[in-house]
Design an enzyme around this catalytic site. Structure first.
Site, PDB file in Angstrom:
ATOM      1  N   GLY A  47       0.782  -1.241   0.000  1.00 36.11           N
ATOM      2  CA  GLY A  47       0.000   0.000   0.000  1.00 36.11           C
ATOM      3  C   GLY A  47       0.809   1.283   0.000  1.00 36.11           C
ATOM      4  O   GLY A  47       0.306   2.325   0.418  1.00 36.11           O
ATOM      5  N   SER A  48       2.037   1.232  -0.520  1.00 41.66           N
ATOM      6  CA  SER A  48       2.809   2.484  -0.526  1.00 41.66           C
ATOM      7  C   SER A  48       2.157   3.512  -1.465  1.00 41.66           C
ATOM      8  O   SER A  48       2.153   4.713  -1.179  1.00 41.66           O
ATOM      9  CB  SER A  48       4.270   2.245  -0.901  1.00 41.66           C
ATOM     10  OG  SER A  48       4.371   1.849  -2.240  1.00 41.66           O
ATOM     11  N   MET A  70      -4.505  -7.037  -6.840  1.00 42.29           N
ATOM     12  CA  MET A  70      -4.111  -8.228  -7.584  1.00 42.29           C
ATOM     13  C   MET A  70      -5.269  -9.079  -8.128  1.00 42.29           C
ATOM     14  O   MET A  70      -5.063 -10.197  -8.558  1.00 42.29           O
ATOM     15  CB  MET A  70      -3.198  -9.111  -6.723  1.00 42.29           C
ATOM     16  CG  MET A  70      -1.937  -8.399  -6.249  1.00 42.29           C
ATOM     17  SD  MET A  70      -0.970  -7.712  -7.614  1.00 42.29           S
ATOM     18  CE  MET A  70      -0.197  -9.213  -8.212  1.00 42.29           C
ATOM     19  N   ILE A  96      -8.517  -9.423 -10.871  1.00 41.91           N
ATOM     20  CA  ILE A  96      -8.975  -8.865 -12.144  1.00 41.91           C
ATOM     21  C   ILE A  96     -10.479  -8.620 -12.060  1.00 41.91           C
ATOM     22  O   ILE A  96     -11.254  -9.530 -11.749  1.00 41.91           O
ATOM     23  CB  ILE A  96      -8.617  -9.813 -13.311  1.00 41.91           C
ATOM     24  CG1 ILE A  96      -7.078  -9.875 -13.415  1.00 41.91           C
ATOM     25  CG2 ILE A  96      -9.238  -9.331 -14.623  1.00 41.91           C
ATOM     26  CD1 ILE A  96      -6.561 -10.872 -14.427  1.00 41.91           C
ATOM     27  N   LEU A  97     -10.871  -7.381 -12.297  1.00 42.86           N
ATOM     28  CA  LEU A  97     -12.291  -7.023 -12.214  1.00 42.86           C
ATOM     29  C   LEU A  97     -13.009  -7.449 -13.503  1.00 42.86           C
ATOM     30  O   LEU A  97     -12.420  -7.426 -14.590  1.00 42.86           O
ATOM     31  CB  LEU A  97     -12.430  -5.514 -12.006  1.00 42.86           C
ATOM     32  CG  LEU A  97     -11.834  -5.001 -10.684  1.00 42.86           C
ATOM     33  CD1 LEU A  97     -11.665  -3.484 -10.713  1.00 42.86           C
ATOM     34  CD2 LEU A  97     -12.690  -5.426  -9.487  1.00 42.86           C
ATOM     35  N   HIS A 129       0.846   0.604 -13.180  1.00 43.46           N
ATOM     36  CA  HIS A 129       1.503  -0.660 -13.546  1.00 43.46           C
ATOM     37  C   HIS A 129       3.019  -0.431 -13.650  1.00 43.46           C
ATOM     38  O   HIS A 129       3.456   0.551 -14.249  1.00 43.46           O
ATOM     39  CB  HIS A 129       0.938  -1.144 -14.890  1.00 43.46           C
ATOM     40  CG  HIS A 129       1.477  -2.468 -15.297  1.00 43.46           C
ATOM     41  ND1 HIS A 129       1.070  -3.651 -14.713  1.00 43.46           N
ATOM     42  CD2 HIS A 129       2.415  -2.811 -16.207  1.00 43.46           C
ATOM     43  CE1 HIS A 129       1.731  -4.658 -15.255  1.00 43.46           C
ATOM     44  NE2 HIS A 129       2.551  -4.174 -16.166  1.00 43.46           N
ATOM     45  N   GLU A 155     -11.574  -3.901 -19.927  1.00 45.95           N
ATOM     46  CA  GLU A 155     -11.696  -5.329 -19.669  1.00 45.95           C
ATOM     47  C   GLU A 155     -10.453  -6.124 -20.070  1.00 45.95           C
ATOM     48  O   GLU A 155     -10.249  -7.232 -19.614  1.00 45.95           O
ATOM     49  CB  GLU A 155     -12.941  -5.888 -20.368  1.00 45.95           C
ATOM     50  CG  GLU A 155     -12.914  -5.645 -21.850  1.00 45.95           C
ATOM     51  CD  GLU A 155     -14.284  -5.836 -22.472  1.00 45.95           C
ATOM     52  OE1 GLU A 155     -14.513  -6.916 -22.991  1.00 45.95           O
ATOM     53  OE2 GLU A 155     -15.091  -4.899 -22.419  1.00 45.95           O
ATOM     54  N   ASP A 182      -4.301  -4.551 -18.344  1.00 40.72           N
ATOM     55  CA  ASP A 182      -3.204  -3.594 -18.547  1.00 40.72           C
ATOM     56  C   ASP A 182      -3.161  -3.021 -19.969  1.00 40.72           C
ATOM     57  O   ASP A 182      -2.087  -2.739 -20.502  1.00 40.72           O
ATOM     58  CB  ASP A 182      -1.852  -4.242 -18.213  1.00 40.72           C
ATOM     59  CG  ASP A 182      -1.776  -4.683 -16.758  1.00 40.72           C
ATOM     60  OD1 ASP A 182      -2.406  -4.033 -15.907  1.00 40.72           O
ATOM     61  OD2 ASP A 182      -1.083  -5.672 -16.465  1.00 40.72           O
TER      62      ASP A 182
HETATM   63  C1  GRF Z   1       3.319  -1.302  -7.583  1.00 39.63           C
HETATM   64  O1  GRF Z   1       4.544  -1.567  -8.184  1.00 39.63           O
HETATM   65  C2  GRF Z   1       2.232  -1.190  -8.622  1.00 39.63           C
HETATM   66  O2  GRF Z   1       2.671  -0.637  -9.825  1.00 39.63           O
HETATM   67  C3  GRF Z   1       1.853  -2.619  -8.832  1.00 39.63           C
HETATM   68  O3  GRF Z   1       1.914  -3.205  -7.555  1.00 39.63           O
HETATM   69  C4  GRF Z   1       2.834  -2.487  -6.746  1.00 39.63           C
HETATM   70  C5  GRF Z   1       2.092  -2.060  -5.518  1.00 39.63           C
HETATM   71  O4  GRF Z   1       2.916  -1.479  -4.549  1.00 39.63           O
HETATM   72  N1  GRF Z   1       0.590  -2.720  -9.501  1.00 39.63           N
HETATM   73  P1  GRF Z   1       2.275  -0.802  -3.262  1.00 39.63           P
HETATM   74  O5  GRF Z   1       1.338  -1.841  -2.641  1.00 39.63           O
HETATM   75  O6  GRF Z   1       1.532   0.418  -3.691  1.00 39.63           O
HETATM   76  O7  GRF Z   1       3.426  -0.500  -2.362  1.00 39.63           O
END
Ligand code: GRF
Length: 192
Positions: free
Chosen positions: A20-21, A95, A97-98, A114, A147, A150
Site C-alpha cells: 500500500g505504498s 491483484m 482482475i475485475l 503498472h 476489460e 493492462d
Molecule cells: C506497484 O509496483 C504497482 O505498480 C503494482 O503493484 C505495486 C504495488 O505497490 N501494480 P504498493 O502496494 O503500492 O506499495
C-alpha cells in the site's frame, strides 16, 4: 473533465492487495490544497494487507472481500460504492482482475498503476522480464482500466534508465519511487 475545487472533490476508492505504498502516497496527495480527489474508502482482497493500516491512521473506511465468488463479491462492492457515493476508483497494487460488467459500470472512472512501460510487460514480473531482455529502460504507467488486462488508454508514463548494476530488486525500488510521483501527476492531468 470538469475542474474540481473545494467542496466538489471526487469521492475516491482505492483498491489494494499489498504494502500500500501507493495508497499511502495517494492519501498524502488527497490532503494537498489543489488535489481533485478525496479518499473515502479502501477495498482489499487480502485480510492482512499491510497497506490497510494506513486506513486506520486517518480513519478512512476499509472493507475486505475474499473474492471467492467474484460475481457475488463485485455485487457487494458495487452496493458499497453506491452507498459511499464513490465516483472514481484507483487500483494500487490490486491483484484481482475485475469483470467486464464491473468495469462497464464505472466506465472511464477506474485507473491503475503498472510497473512497466506499457504496452510492454502486461501482467506480473515486469522487472524480471525487463532484465532478462536486457532492456535499457524500465518504467511505470498510469492507465485507464478496461476489460483487457493492462491495456487501457495510457494517461502518463515515466521512463527510468537501467544501469549495469541494476537487479530486479533495485529496479523495483527505483520504479516504485517514481510511481509515487506519477500517480498523483496522472490524476492531476485527468482533472485539470
Ligand atoms: C506497484 O509496483 C504497482 O505498480 C503494482 O503493484 C505495486 C504495488 O505497490 N501494480 P504498493 O502496494 O503500492 O506499495
Amino acid at each position: 473533465m470538469e475542474k474540481l475545487t473545494g467542496l466538489n472533490k471526487l469521492k475516491t476508492a482505492i483498491f489494494i492487495s499489498g504494502t500500500g505504498s501507493n495508497f499511502n502516497n495517494l492519501i498524502k496527495f488527497s490532503k494537498i490544497k489543489k488535489t481533485p480527489i478525496s479518499i473515502n474508502l479502501v477495498i482489499s482482497n487480502v485480510y492482512n494487507a499491510k497497506g490497510l493500516r494506513y486506513a486506520d491512521q486517518i480513519n478512512i473506511k476499509k472493507k475486505v472481500f475474499n473474492f471467492k465468488d467474484i460475481k457475488d463479491t463485485e455485487k457487494k462492492i458495487l452496493i458499497l460504492l453506491k452507498k459511499e457515493k464513490i465516483d472514481f476508483i484507483c487500483l494500487a497494487g490490486f491483484m484481482k482482475i475485475l469483470s467486464k460488467d464491473f468495469i462497464q459500470k464505472f466506465n472511464g472512472k477506474i485507473i491503475n498503476i503498472h510497473p512497466s512501460l506499457l504496452p510492454k510487460y502486461k501482467g506480473l514480473n515486469t522487472h524480471r522480464r525487463a532484465i532478462a531482455n536486457k532492456d535499457k529502460f524500465v518504467g511505470c504507467t498510469v492507465h485507464y482500466v478496461t476489460e483487457k488486462l493492462d491495456s487501457g488508454k495510457i494517461i502518463m508514463q515515466k521512463k527510468i534508465k537501467v544501469t549495469a548494476k541494476d537487479s530486479v530488486a533495485s529496479l523495483a525500488k527505483k520504479v516504485l519511487k517514481q510511481e509515487h510521483k506519477l500517480y498523483p501527476a496522472a490524476i492531476m492531468k485527468i482533472f485539470n
